[in-house]
Design an enzyme around this catalytic site. Structure first.
Site, mmCIF file in Angstrom:
data_model
loop_
_atom_site.group_PDB
_atom_site.id
_atom_site.type_symbol
_atom_site.label_atom_id
_atom_site.label_comp_id
_atom_site.label_asym_id
_atom_site.label_seq_id
_atom_site.Cartn_x
_atom_site.Cartn_y
_atom_site.Cartn_z
ATOM 1 N N SER A 186 0.812 -1.227 0.000
ATOM 2 C CA SER A 186 0.000 0.000 0.000
ATOM 3 C C SER A 186 0.837 1.265 0.000
ATOM 4 O O SER A 186 0.468 2.266 -0.621
ATOM 5 C CB SER A 186 -0.940 0.012 1.213
ATOM 6 O OG SER A 186 -1.793 -1.103 1.195
ATOM 7 N N HIS A 228 0.762 5.370 4.675
ATOM 8 C CA HIS A 228 0.099 5.702 3.418
ATOM 9 C C HIS A 228 0.361 7.155 3.020
ATOM 10 O O HIS A 228 0.665 7.446 1.854
ATOM 11 C CB HIS A 228 -1.407 5.454 3.533
ATOM 12 C CG HIS A 228 -1.758 4.008 3.590
ATOM 13 N ND1 HIS A 228 -3.058 3.559 3.690
ATOM 14 C CD2 HIS A 228 -0.984 2.892 3.555
ATOM 15 C CE1 HIS A 228 -3.070 2.237 3.713
ATOM 16 N NE2 HIS A 228 -1.825 1.814 3.638
#
Length: 222
Positions: free
Chosen positions: A120, A172
C-alpha cells in the site's frame, strides 16, 4: 515488447505473489513469526538492531489473501498506467522509493511497535506520482482529467483509512508524499519537462525530511 509492455509491473506482481506463496508454505501469511522472519516492518529490529532492509521487504509481503488481492488489483491498474507514462526504470524507482518512505513514516509514527507489511505504501506513491503530474502539467487537459480521478481515489482511501484503526495511515500518507517527490525528482520525459531547479529541490526534500524526522525523534520510534 520491452519498450511498450509494462514488464516491471508484471515482475512486481510475480514476485509479490511468489512471496505470498512462501508465507503460506512457512505457516501462513497471518502468522506474526512468519511475517517477521520474511522481513516485515518491526520497529525494534530496525531501530535497535539496524535491520534497515525491513523498510524494503514489507513492500512484497501481505497479511491475508484479501490484503494481497486488493493490493495486486491496484498494482495491475495503477502500475501499468504509471509505467506507461514514466517508463520502466522511473516507474520502478517511484514504486520502491515510495514504499521505503512509506515504511519509514510508518516506523516513525508507530508507537505500538506493530508488525507492518503490504504494498500500500508503494501504491499510494503511484497516486502521488500522478498528483505530481497534475501540479506540473496543469494545462494539459488529458492529464488534468486523469489527475482529478486519482485525487478522488486518494481522498476516498484516506477517509477509509481513518475508519480502520489497524491501517497504517501514517505509512500511506508518507508513501503518497514520497511518490510525489520522487516522481518530480526523476522527471517524466514522455510527458514534458520539469524545471531542473524544481527537480533538485524535490530530491533534496525527499532525502532531508526523513533525516530530520529521525534526528528529532532520536530513536526512530515516536
Amino acid at each position: 515488447m520491452w519498450r511498450n509492455e509494462p514488464v516491471i509491473t508484471y515482475v512486481l506482481l510475480v514476485v509479490t505473489i511468489g512471496m505470498f506463496m512462501l508465507e503460506t508454505a512457512m505457516g501462513g501469511s497471518t502468522q506474526v513469526k512468519v511475517l517477521v522472519a520474511l522481513g516485515a516492518r518491526y520497529n525494534p529490529y530496525i531501530a535497535f538492531f539496524g535491520q534497515w532492509w525491513r523498510l524494503v521487504t514489507p513492500i512484497f509481503l501481505h497479511i491475508g489473501i484479501v490484503h494481497l488481492l486488493v493490493n495486486m488489483m491496484s498494482l495491475w491498474f495503477l502500475g501499468r498506467m504509471t509505467e506507461t507514462v514514466f517508463g520502466h526504470w522511473r516507474f520502478l524507482a517511484i514504486y520502491l522509493v515510495s514504499g521505503i518512505v512509506g515504511n519509514f513514516g510508518g516506523m516513525i509514527f508507530d508507537s505500538a511497535n506493530s508488525v507492518g507489511a503490504g504494498a500500500s505504501t508503494s501504491l499510494f506513491g503511484l497516486l502521488g506520482a500522478f498528483l505530481m503530474l497534475g501540479d506540473n502539467f496543469r494545462h494539459n487537459p488529458a492529464i488534468n482529467a486523469a489527475v482529478r480521478q486519482f485525487a478522488i481515489v486518494v481522498v476516498i482511501n484516506l477517509v477509509f483509512d481513518l475508519t480502520q484503526p489497524s491501517i497504517d495511515i501514517a505509512g500511506h500518507i508518507a508513501g503518497l508524499i514520497g511518490g510525489f517527490l520522487i516522481a518530480g525528482a526523476v522527471g517524466v520525459p514522455r510527458v514534458g519537462t520539469i524545471r531542473r531547479v524544481k527537480r533538485v529541490l524535490m530530491g533534496v526534500l525527499l532525502i532531508a525530511v526523513p533525516i530530520i524526522l529521525f534526528i528529532v525523534d532520536g530513536t526512530g520510534i515516536m
